[in-house]
Design an enzyme around this catalytic site. Structure first.
Site, mmCIF file in Angstrom:
data_model
loop_
_atom_site.group_PDB
_atom_site.id
_atom_site.type_symbol
_atom_site.label_atom_id
_atom_site.label_comp_id
_atom_site.label_asym_id
_atom_site.label_seq_id
_atom_site.Cartn_x
_atom_site.Cartn_y
_atom_site.Cartn_z
ATOM 1 N N CYS A 137 0.841 -1.236 -0.086
ATOM 2 C CA CYS A 137 0.022 0.061 0.004
ATOM 3 C C CYS A 137 0.893 1.136 -0.118
ATOM 4 O O CYS A 137 1.831 1.423 0.647
ATOM 5 C CB CYS A 137 -0.964 -0.191 1.394
ATOM 6 S SG CYS A 137 -1.963 1.340 1.182
ATOM 7 N N CYS A 143 -0.942 5.634 7.196
ATOM 8 C CA CYS A 143 -2.374 5.203 7.657
ATOM 9 C C CYS A 143 -2.297 4.386 9.031
ATOM 10 O O CYS A 143 -1.100 3.370 8.818
ATOM 11 C CB CYS A 143 -3.027 4.386 6.554
ATOM 12 S SG CYS A 143 -4.516 3.751 6.884
ATOM 13 N N CYS A 236 -7.935 1.092 -0.700
ATOM 14 C CA CYS A 236 -7.415 0.340 0.190
ATOM 15 C C CYS A 236 -7.251 -1.171 -0.288
ATOM 16 O O CYS A 236 -7.938 -2.093 -0.617
ATOM 17 C CB CYS A 236 -8.464 0.070 1.454
ATOM 18 S SG CYS A 236 -7.862 -1.066 2.656
ATOM 19 N N GLN A 317 -17.837 -11.544 10.512
ATOM 20 C CA GLN A 317 -16.336 -11.764 10.307
ATOM 21 C C GLN A 317 -15.977 -11.339 8.749
ATOM 22 O O GLN A 317 -16.841 -11.568 7.844
ATOM 23 C CB GLN A 317 -15.758 -13.248 10.122
ATOM 24 C CG GLN A 317 -16.008 -13.899 11.642
ATOM 25 C CD GLN A 317 -14.987 -13.294 12.729
ATOM 26 O OE1 GLN A 317 -14.106 -12.591 12.267
ATOM 27 N NE2 GLN A 317 -14.775 -14.096 13.876
ATOM 28 N N TYR A 369 -23.174 -16.473 22.472
ATOM 29 C CA TYR A 369 -22.629 -15.112 21.516
ATOM 30 C C TYR A 369 -23.134 -15.473 20.204
ATOM 31 O O TYR A 369 -22.082 -15.340 19.209
ATOM 32 C CB TYR A 369 -21.433 -14.697 21.839
ATOM 33 C CG TYR A 369 -21.024 -14.641 23.467
ATOM 34 C CD1 TYR A 369 -21.179 -13.394 24.252
ATOM 35 C CD2 TYR A 369 -20.510 -15.420 24.137
ATOM 36 C CE1 TYR A 369 -20.983 -12.912 25.440
ATOM 37 C CE2 TYR A 369 -20.164 -15.365 25.459
ATOM 38 C CZ TYR A 369 -20.131 -14.202 26.034
ATOM 39 O OH TYR A 369 -20.111 -14.032 27.458
ATOM 40 N N GLU A 390 -28.039 -15.667 22.225
ATOM 41 C CA GLU A 390 -27.682 -14.363 21.920
ATOM 42 C C GLU A 390 -28.682 -13.130 22.687
ATOM 43 O O GLU A 390 -29.902 -13.507 22.838
ATOM 44 C CB GLU A 390 -27.850 -13.912 20.398
ATOM 45 C CG GLU A 390 -27.422 -12.682 19.947
ATOM 46 C CD GLU A 390 -26.141 -12.224 20.201
ATOM 47 O OE1 GLU A 390 -25.890 -11.154 20.932
ATOM 48 O OE2 GLU A 390 -25.152 -12.913 19.826
ATOM 49 N N ASP A 439 -17.867 -17.396 21.522
ATOM 50 C CA ASP A 439 -17.311 -16.267 20.613
ATOM 51 C C ASP A 439 -17.713 -14.921 21.350
ATOM 52 O O ASP A 439 -18.245 -14.232 20.352
ATOM 53 C CB ASP A 439 -17.855 -16.701 19.264
ATOM 54 C CG ASP A 439 -16.911 -15.594 18.214
ATOM 55 O OD1 ASP A 439 -15.790 -15.084 18.711
ATOM 56 O OD2 ASP A 439 -17.379 -15.657 17.135
ATOM 57 N N CYS A 466 -11.315 -12.665 19.282
ATOM 58 C CA CYS A 466 -10.722 -11.704 18.664
ATOM 59 C C CYS A 466 -9.602 -10.983 19.658
ATOM 60 O O CYS A 466 -8.970 -9.985 18.995
ATOM 61 C CB CYS A 466 -11.591 -10.668 17.947
ATOM 62 S SG CYS A 466 -12.678 -9.835 19.147
#
Length: 516
Positions: A137, A143, A236, A317, A369, A390, A439, A466
């Site tokens: 990039c 950035c 991008c 995702q 989740y 959930e 998750d 994550c």
């Protein structure tokens, strides 16, 4: 190895921020400490003691330029340089560098025991630094979106494996010696044009400049590295081609109508793959890629043979290319034998569940989740019943709709609206025959959730995260609770990272637990 060191690499002028920062040095407190970063700093320094009085100024002037040698990379992807002659071992944090490099850096912000600095120049590049012309990039270094484009993909994978290992060493310290070695990170099939969603920003025009008739450039893009300003981005390289096409259209519309905006905004650009009309009966049906910009519009995503519809503004995702591998691995881990086995299970790069590979000891699956039903739906095969839970009514509606779209029986797979902290109160599955997928969001599991998990004690747990730091913290919290109640607890079968975000510091963690 070349006979002479490579010529110094100067960072483009756009990467060296203008000196418009405040020169005032604020009074520091321990609240200024970045806890994750501090673990890396302590490891570099060899101890965690500072003979430094926070009432005195840091050992640098703001905007002072220093030549330093990078000792290691922090889990943030930034380089750390130890300065033993400054502040009893002060550490400088510098982005876009490689360990071993000698660089010039400009100090701009101070914390307790370390300072942040902009990279001004690479004086002696590391041999494994990617040449400037080969970097993906043209905005890299200016950035803030990517941190690792200057190192090879192999080096990125080694770095991320170390990030996962350090997370468990630092946040599951009491049990680290008993954990299995961290597996190599599962690579993304593609390292560019993979991201199916981006959210560029722009600021409204300054009213004072408007009234004066002064021309104002419209900056539409992402935050600048180390600054709270937007960097204008035309394209991008980690976004999918259709998303970049949408960005061109969005930029033109914003620039055309910028005078109508009273304040800035964050835009949404997300890839969708709707079915081409007239091909619904085909197997598989034909699809057409489009870029969606309305948060309320429905996205259609395909993960292997499974279809997922969800609102464009909701979570899903963002690297579709690696999802079959991730889900195949989760599915495989769910069906590992409950008794310890020395026979290795082959890895899976696709969503598949052959009858011979299924573990018939585990008959029930709980997907906590659950969101729009990604894991509950793709991993349903081999289970007598699947229940997703959930807190969001919109997500439950979406997940239930996805059941219908994939022609799954609502008698065997269902989604239930409830607070994830209370899910086990409504589950009548035998715990010895139940697997749990977790998750959670970046903050990890709540204390209430872990308390209920210990009360239920599912036979198998696959924890997808994550944020590997909160994942490791939750492991220690879970095992501590088991030991406090005199329970045998869990054996950690495997820990593996998945590279959902190539070129960035982020890594997804998957941990497998078996009840003892």
């Amino acid at each position: 190895m070349s006979a002479e060191p490579p010529a110094p690499t100067a960072v483009p002028k756009a990467e060296a921020p203008a000196m418009k920062r405040s020169k005032k040095v604020k009074k520091l407190t321990k609240k200024d400490i970045d806890e994750v970063l501090m673990h890396d700093i302590v490891e570099l320094r060899g101890h965690n003691h500072w003979d430094w009085d926070p009432k005195t100024p840091p050992p640098f002037q703001n905007f002072e330029e220093l030549e330093v040698t990078i000792g290691s990379l922090a889990q943030s992807g930034e380089g750390l340089a130890l300065l033993p002659d400054r502040g009893e071992g002060w550490v400088l944090v510098v982005p876009f560098v490689v360990p071993g490099e000698k660089v010039k850096a400009r100090v701009y912000r101070h914390n307790w025991g370390y300072s942040h600095a902009d990279l001004v120049e690479v004086i002696q590049p590391a041999e494994n630094r990617i040449a400037k012309d080969d970097i993906l990039c043209k905005y890299f270094g200016a950035c803030a979106g990517c941190q690792l484009q200057h190192i090879s993909y192999v080096d990125q994978m080694n770095f991320k494996r170390q990030v996962v290992e350090n997370a468990f060493k630092n946040y599951a310290e009491k049990y680290f010696a008993t954990l299995p070695p961290v597996d190599p990170v599962s690579q993304s099939p593609i390292q560019s044009n993979y991201r199916t969603k981006i959210t560029p920003h722009f600021e409204a025009l300054n009213p004072k400049h408007q009234s004066a008739g002064t021309a104002q450039p419209v900056q539409i893009g992402f935050m600048q590295a180390g600054k709270r300003r937007i960097l204008d981005i035309e394209e991008c390289p980690i976004a999918t081609p259709i998303v970049n096409e949408g960005m061109k259209t969005m930029r033109a519309e914003v620039q055309k109508n910028i005078a109508t905006y009273k304040k800035g905004a964050t835009m949404l650009l997300r890839e969708s793959n709707p079915i081409v009309p007239g091909t619904e009966s085909e197997n598989p049906p034909s699809t057409n890629k489009v870029c969606v910009t309305d948060h309320k519009e429905t996205i259609t995503e395909w993960v292997g043979k499974f279809r997922f519809d969800y609102p464009a503004g909701s979570f899903f995702q963002n690297n579709n290319a690696i999802l079959p591998s991730l889900i195949g691995y989760v599915q495989q881990q769910l069906h590992l034998p409950l008794t310890s086995s020395t026979t290795p299970v082959p890895s899976s790069d696709s969503i598949s569940a052959s009858t011979s590979s299924l573990n018939h000891e585990i008959k029930y699956l709980v997907d906590a989740y659950c969101g729009s039903g990604l894991f509950g739906i793709t991993c349903h095969e081999g289970f007598k019943k699947v229940l997703g839970v959930e807190i969001s009514a919109a997500s439950i509606s979406c997940a239930t709709n996805n059941l219908v779209l994939n022609k799954l029986s609502t008698e065997t797979t269902a989604f239930h609206l409830d607070d994830a902290d209370k899910i086990f109160a409504h589950i009548d599955f035998p715990s010895a025959e139940t697997a749990l997928i977790i998750d959670p969001p970046r903050k990890g599991c709540s204390d209430e959730f872990l308390d209920q998990m210990v009360a239920f004690l599912p036979a198998r747990v696959v924890y997808v995260s994550c944020n590997v730091q909160t994942q490791a913290r939750d492991l220690q919290g879970l095992l501590d609770r088991c030991h406090a109640k005199g329970l045998p607890g869990y054996r950690v079968e495997a820990i593996r990272g998945f590279d959902l975000f190539p070129q960035t510091r982020h890594v997804e963690g998957v941990m497998t637990l078996t009840r003892l």
